[in-house]
Scaffold this motif. Structure first.
Motif, PDB file in Angstrom:
ATOM      1  N   VAL A   5       0.877  -1.179   0.000  1.00  0.00           N
ATOM      2  CA  VAL A   5       0.000   0.000   0.000  1.00  0.00           C
ATOM      3  C   VAL A   5       0.911   1.223   0.000  1.00  0.00           C
ATOM      4  CG1 VAL A   5      -1.786   1.264   1.240  1.00  0.00           C
ATOM      5  CG2 VAL A   5      -1.802  -1.252   1.243  1.00  0.00           C
ATOM      6  N   GLY A  12      -4.746   4.822   3.317  1.00  0.00           N
ATOM      7  CA  GLY A  12      -3.709   3.795   3.128  1.00  0.00           C
ATOM      8  C   GLY A  12      -3.511   2.977   4.389  1.00  0.00           C
ATOM      9  N   SER A  13      -3.485   3.659   5.555  1.00  0.00           N
ATOM     10  CA  SER A  13      -3.298   2.921   6.815  1.00  0.00           C
ATOM     11  C   SER A  13      -4.497   2.023   7.073  1.00  0.00           C
ATOM     12  CB  SER A  13      -3.117   3.891   7.986  1.00  0.00           C
ATOM     13  OG  SER A  13      -1.958   4.660   7.792  1.00  0.00           O
ATOM     14  N   GLY A  16      -4.364  -0.869   4.468  1.00  0.00           N
ATOM     15  CA  GLY A  16      -3.217  -1.713   4.834  1.00  0.00           C
ATOM     16  C   GLY A  16      -3.495  -2.471   6.126  1.00  0.00           C
ATOM     17  N   LEU A  39       3.080  -1.640   4.224  1.00  0.00           N
ATOM     18  CA  LEU A  39       2.691  -0.234   4.119  1.00  0.00           C
ATOM     19  C   LEU A  39       3.944   0.545   3.732  1.00  0.00           C
ATOM     20  CD1 LEU A  39       0.034   1.217   4.643  1.00  0.00           C
ATOM     21  CD2 LEU A  39       0.618   1.271   7.074  1.00  0.00           C
ATOM     22  N   CYS A  87      -2.459   5.151  -2.503  1.00  0.00           N
ATOM     23  CA  CYS A  87      -3.310   5.882  -1.546  1.00  0.00           C
ATOM     24  C   CYS A  87      -2.671   7.216  -1.167  1.00  0.00           C
ATOM     25  CB  CYS A  87      -3.536   5.045  -0.296  1.00  0.00           C
ATOM     26  SG  CYS A  87      -4.544   3.587  -0.563  1.00  0.00           S
ATOM     27  N   GLN A 113      -7.787   6.563  -5.101  1.00  0.00           N
ATOM     28  CA  GLN A 113      -7.789   7.998  -4.814  1.00  0.00           C
ATOM     29  C   GLN A 113      -9.042   8.675  -5.361  1.00  0.00           C
ATOM     30  OE1 GLN A 113      -4.055   7.563  -7.091  1.00  0.00           O
ATOM     31  NE2 GLN A 113      -3.372   9.296  -5.851  1.00  0.00           N
TER      32      GLN A 113
END
Ligand code: NAD
Ligand code: KPL
Length: 313
Positions: A5, A12-13, A16, A39, A87, A113
């Motif tokens: 990711v 993203g977090s 992920g 990540l 992301c 996105q």
């Protein structure tokens, strides 16, 4: 599937973390210990904290989970990936994909996105048939270093951008769905992306400029007028660009403003914190596409100009 990711921010977090939690459960039951999710972020307090203590994920029901997630800050981490999930914010797409592209070895690249142009930018660096375009209405907030909150569940739609769907897109959708990001495959991802763009074009800039919560656009006649005009104009630009958006896109935008009535839109948050905004891939890009197609876009151009003025030093 080995997943990287790209961008260890809010969404993203979350993605992920959810993928890593699912992978961990599968690995524990199978007795293997390979980290299939990485990540790839910047070397900052957030990534250092995750490395040290794992990622704290607060689920929509308020329950906290601590998820060990492999973290990398070096672009070479993508070398053995089967899937890269992009992301980063729209204004960072080019630099981010240019940085990892030389190390990518045949991976599919999925963008989750917001905004127009991300898939095209990715396809400048990655073979077009590897690009998967998606849109998600899940809400994520990076609360503190090492901590992400899943603010709200939503829908995720993905599809190939440049060629017809194939089994790999379905495999990616299955992977996300099993992780709790329920994902539908579409053969018209442009429709999904543009529809989300029109929603964001009608809500984000007006709320950022007026400094009001999303719900104000549904309650105040001035807000309602702005939302309606930005979205109707966006729908005309979509049509001129050969993209078919739903006829009720204004009503859908209004429904989002009502459903997220107390939210501060992401652009309002960016403006209030003095950060860059995604206006160039929303109202700004709509105005550029209008101009390319000989269509006027006074509402979106004005909204973009006002945001540019507000955020220029
Ligand atoms: P964010 O600012 O929280 O996260 C972006 C992260 O990318 C940052 O941590 C930044 O440091 C990192 N980054 C930028 N360039 C990088 C690079 N070259 N290498 C590594 N990391 C890099 O933003 P966000 O809210 O997560 O949004 C990301 C995208 O997802 C945006 O297009 C947004 O509109 C969209 N989106 C967000 C949400 C949400 O709820 N947050 C929901 C749907 C879609
Ligand atoms: O996506 C959003 C954003 O703020 O960027 C909406 C849906 C408008 C929610 O705030």
């Amino acid at each position: 599937m080995r997943v990287v990711v790209l961008g260890a921010g809010s969404i993203g977090s979350l993605v992920g973390g959810l993928l890593a939690a699912t992978d961990r459960r599968a690995t524990e039951s199978q007795g293997a210990d390979d980290a299939a999710v990485t990540l790839l972020g910047r070397d900052d307090e957030h990534t250092r904290q995750i490395r040290r203590d794992g990622l704290r994920v607060t689920h929509p029901d308020g329950i906290d989970e601590c998820v060990p997630v492999a973290v990398a800050t070096d672009e070479s981490a993508v070398a053995d990936a089967d899937l890269l999930v992009v992301c980063v914010k729209g204004y960072d797409t080019e630099e981010a994909i240019a940085g990892v592209a030389p190390s990518l070895d045949g991976a599919d690249v999925l963008t989750l996105q917001n905004g127009l142009g991300n898939a095209e930018t990715i396809a400048d660096y990655v073979p077009g048939e590897r690009v998967v375009v998606g849109t998600t209405s899940h809400g994520a907030v990076r609360e503190a270093p090492g901590h992400v909150r899943h603010a709200g569940r939503g829908d995720t739609t993905i599809g190939r951008y440049f060629v017809d769907n194939d089994p790999r897109v379905h495999a990616i959708a299955d992977l996300l769905t099993v992780a709790g990001v329920e994902t539908t495959v579409t053969d018209d991802p442009q429709r999904a992306v543009w529809t989300k763009v029109l929603v964001n074009a009608g809500i984000n800039a007006p709320t950022a400029l007026a400094g009001v919560p999303n719900g104000a656009l549904a309650e105040d006649p001035a807000g309602l007028r702005l939302l309606r005009r930005a979205v109707e104009e966006g729908a005309e630009i979509a049509e001129a660009s050969g993209v078919d958006v739903p006829e009720d896109v204004v009503e859908r935008t209004l429904a989002v403003a009502e459903r997220t009535a107390t939210n501060r839109s992401s652009m309002r948050q960016d403006v209030e914190r003095g950060r860059s905004t995604e206006v160039e891939s929303l109202n700004g890009e709509l105005a550029r596409r209008a101009s390319d197609n000989g269509v006027d876009a006074p509402v979106n151009e004005t909204l973009a100009d006002l945001i540019r003025l507000t955020t220029s030093d």
